[in-house]
Design a protein around this motif. Structure first.
Motif, mmCIF file in Angstrom:
data_model
loop_
_atom_site.group_PDB
_atom_site.id
_atom_site.type_symbol
_atom_site.label_atom_id
_atom_site.label_comp_id
_atom_site.label_asym_id
_atom_site.label_seq_id
_atom_site.Cartn_x
_atom_site.Cartn_y
_atom_site.Cartn_z
ATOM 1 N N MET A 1 -43.881 0.164 -46.368
ATOM 2 C CA MET A 1 -42.735 -0.698 -46.085
ATOM 3 C C MET A 1 -43.091 -1.685 -44.983
ATOM 4 O O MET A 1 -43.596 -1.312 -43.928
ATOM 5 N N SER B 1 -41.953 -2.163 -50.456
ATOM 6 C CA SER B 1 -40.653 -2.718 -50.081
ATOM 7 C C SER B 1 -40.808 -3.586 -48.833
ATOM 8 O O SER B 1 -41.688 -3.352 -47.996
ATOM 9 N N LEU C 1 -34.706 -7.787 -41.516
ATOM 10 C CA LEU C 1 -33.843 -7.019 -40.614
ATOM 11 C C LEU C 1 -32.740 -7.874 -39.983
ATOM 12 O O LEU C 1 -32.470 -7.791 -38.796
ATOM 13 N N ILE D 1 -35.131 -6.035 -49.365
ATOM 14 C CA ILE D 1 -33.867 -5.546 -48.808
ATOM 15 C C ILE D 1 -33.450 -6.455 -47.657
ATOM 16 O O ILE D 1 -34.168 -6.595 -46.667
ATOM 17 N N TRP D 2 -32.283 -7.058 -47.791
ATOM 18 C CA TRP D 2 -31.716 -7.916 -46.742
ATOM 19 C C TRP D 2 -30.712 -7.095 -45.940
ATOM 20 O O TRP D 2 -29.636 -6.756 -46.440
ATOM 21 N N VAL D 3 -31.035 -6.766 -44.705
ATOM 22 C CA VAL D 3 -30.074 -6.121 -43.809
ATOM 23 C C VAL D 3 -29.173 -7.210 -43.225
ATOM 24 O O VAL D 3 -29.648 -8.278 -42.819
ATOM 25 N N VAL E 1 -30.973 0.523 -43.049
ATOM 26 C CA VAL E 1 -31.895 1.299 -43.881
ATOM 27 C C VAL E 1 -32.344 2.514 -43.080
ATOM 28 O O VAL E 1 -32.732 2.387 -41.918
ATOM 29 N N VAL F 1 -38.302 -5.164 -45.799
ATOM 30 C CA VAL F 1 -36.985 -5.154 -45.179
ATOM 31 C C VAL F 1 -36.872 -6.370 -44.269
ATOM 32 O O VAL F 1 -37.672 -6.555 -43.352
ATOM 33 N N VAL G 1 -41.523 -4.562 -42.408
ATOM 34 C CA VAL G 1 -40.247 -4.889 -41.772
ATOM 35 C C VAL G 1 -40.430 -6.121 -40.896
ATOM 36 O O VAL G 1 -41.346 -6.152 -40.056
ATOM 37 N N THR H 1 -28.755 -6.120 -50.707
ATOM 38 C CA THR H 1 -28.172 -6.199 -49.370
ATOM 39 C C THR H 1 -27.817 -4.807 -48.875
ATOM 40 O O THR H 1 -27.348 -3.963 -49.641
ATOM 41 N N LEU I 1 -33.214 1.535 -39.454
ATOM 42 C CA LEU I 1 -33.525 0.119 -39.345
ATOM 43 C C LEU I 1 -32.216 -0.659 -39.426
ATOM 44 O O LEU I 1 -31.501 -0.582 -40.429
ATOM 45 N N ARG I 2 -31.912 -1.434 -38.378
ATOM 46 C CA ARG I 2 -30.662 -2.178 -38.341
ATOM 47 C C ARG I 2 -30.880 -3.491 -37.606
ATOM 48 O O ARG I 2 -31.916 -3.686 -36.977
#
Length: 240
Positions: A39, A83, A87, A118-120, A140, A85, A41, A136, A147-148
């Motif tokens: 992953m 993946s 963030l 993945i869109w936080v 995570v 992310v 990020v 979205t 993860l935020r």
């Protein structure tokens, strides 16, 4: 500095640390790599910040989205993540998805077909991906880490966040140096902004004061990631 386990740099200038007993890699690009989960990020891309400034009459070269996506693509080519992310604050504002060019829009859509994108949600882009591709999420949770976008306003264990755009400033005999950086005490981690036009906030700023149980180490970005003890950091000079 001994309280935080740091391994030797890789030939790409990255450093591996243990974050809440999870091994993570800090990349010289400002990206975080979770090898076991494959992953990648990144935080605070602020795509289309240049066009937002242009709309207010402050002209900047309109290439920040292209440059930021180029850098992200280089990380994806190097690491082949399962993946990715994003963030939070991936878009600079609510209209950035409309202003983004067709070429850049197609590049993002292509990323979403090649990897789980993945869109936080962030404070600049509370709706996440919109129609740009990918999925979205509010946050995570993986491998014992959360993860935020916004850091919790108190010390926590196992949190990875963005939002604050940490920077480290040092003063040497030849003058001052200011670099984007990761900030960590080994329990939580704040990522640097990844976007080409994203600014930075000094780790000595009061916004960081209550986030860590002990003074954090700054991992400054350059050709390699360089750990810097908190006591070596200098506050920014006030504007005159």
């Amino acid at each position: 500095m001994t309280a935080l386990a740091i391994s030797a740099a890789t030939n790409e200038g990255a450093l591996t640390i243990r974050l809440a007993n999870v091994e993570v890699m800090l990349r010289a690009s400002g990206a975080l790599w979770l090898a076991q989960e494959q992953m990648l990020v990144v935080a605070d891309l602020h795509l289309e910040k240049g066009s937002a400034y242009a709309a207010r009459g402050q002209l900047l070269p309109p290439y920040d989205t292209r440059e930021t996506l180029d850098r992200l693509e280089r990380e994806i080519v190097a690491l082949a993540p399962r993946s990715v992310v994003l963030l939070g604050d991936t878009l600079h504002d609510g209209d950035a998805g409309v202003r983004i060019g067709e070429v850049e829009r197609a590049r993002i859509a292509d990323l979403a077909t090649r990897t789980q994108l993945i869109w936080v949600c962030g404070n600049h882009d509370p709706d996440g991906a919109g129609d740009l591709g990918g999925e979205t999420a509010a946050l995570v949770q993986i491998a014992g880490l959360t993860l935020r976008h916004d850091p919790s306003p108190y010390p926590v264990v196992g949190e990875v966040a963005g939002h604050l755009h940490p920077c480290a400033r040092l003063q040497g005999s030849a003058g001052g140096v200011r670099r984007r950086c990761f900030a960590s005490d080994g329990r939580r981690l704040i990522l640097p902004a990844f976007g080409a036009y994203a600014g930075g906030l000094n780790v000595r700023d009061a916004a960081f004061a209550d986030l860590f149980n002990r003074p954090p180490i700054s991992f400054a970005l350059g050709r390699s990631v360089v750990p810097i003890a908190y006591e070596r950091l200098r506050p920014d000079r006030p504007l005159r």
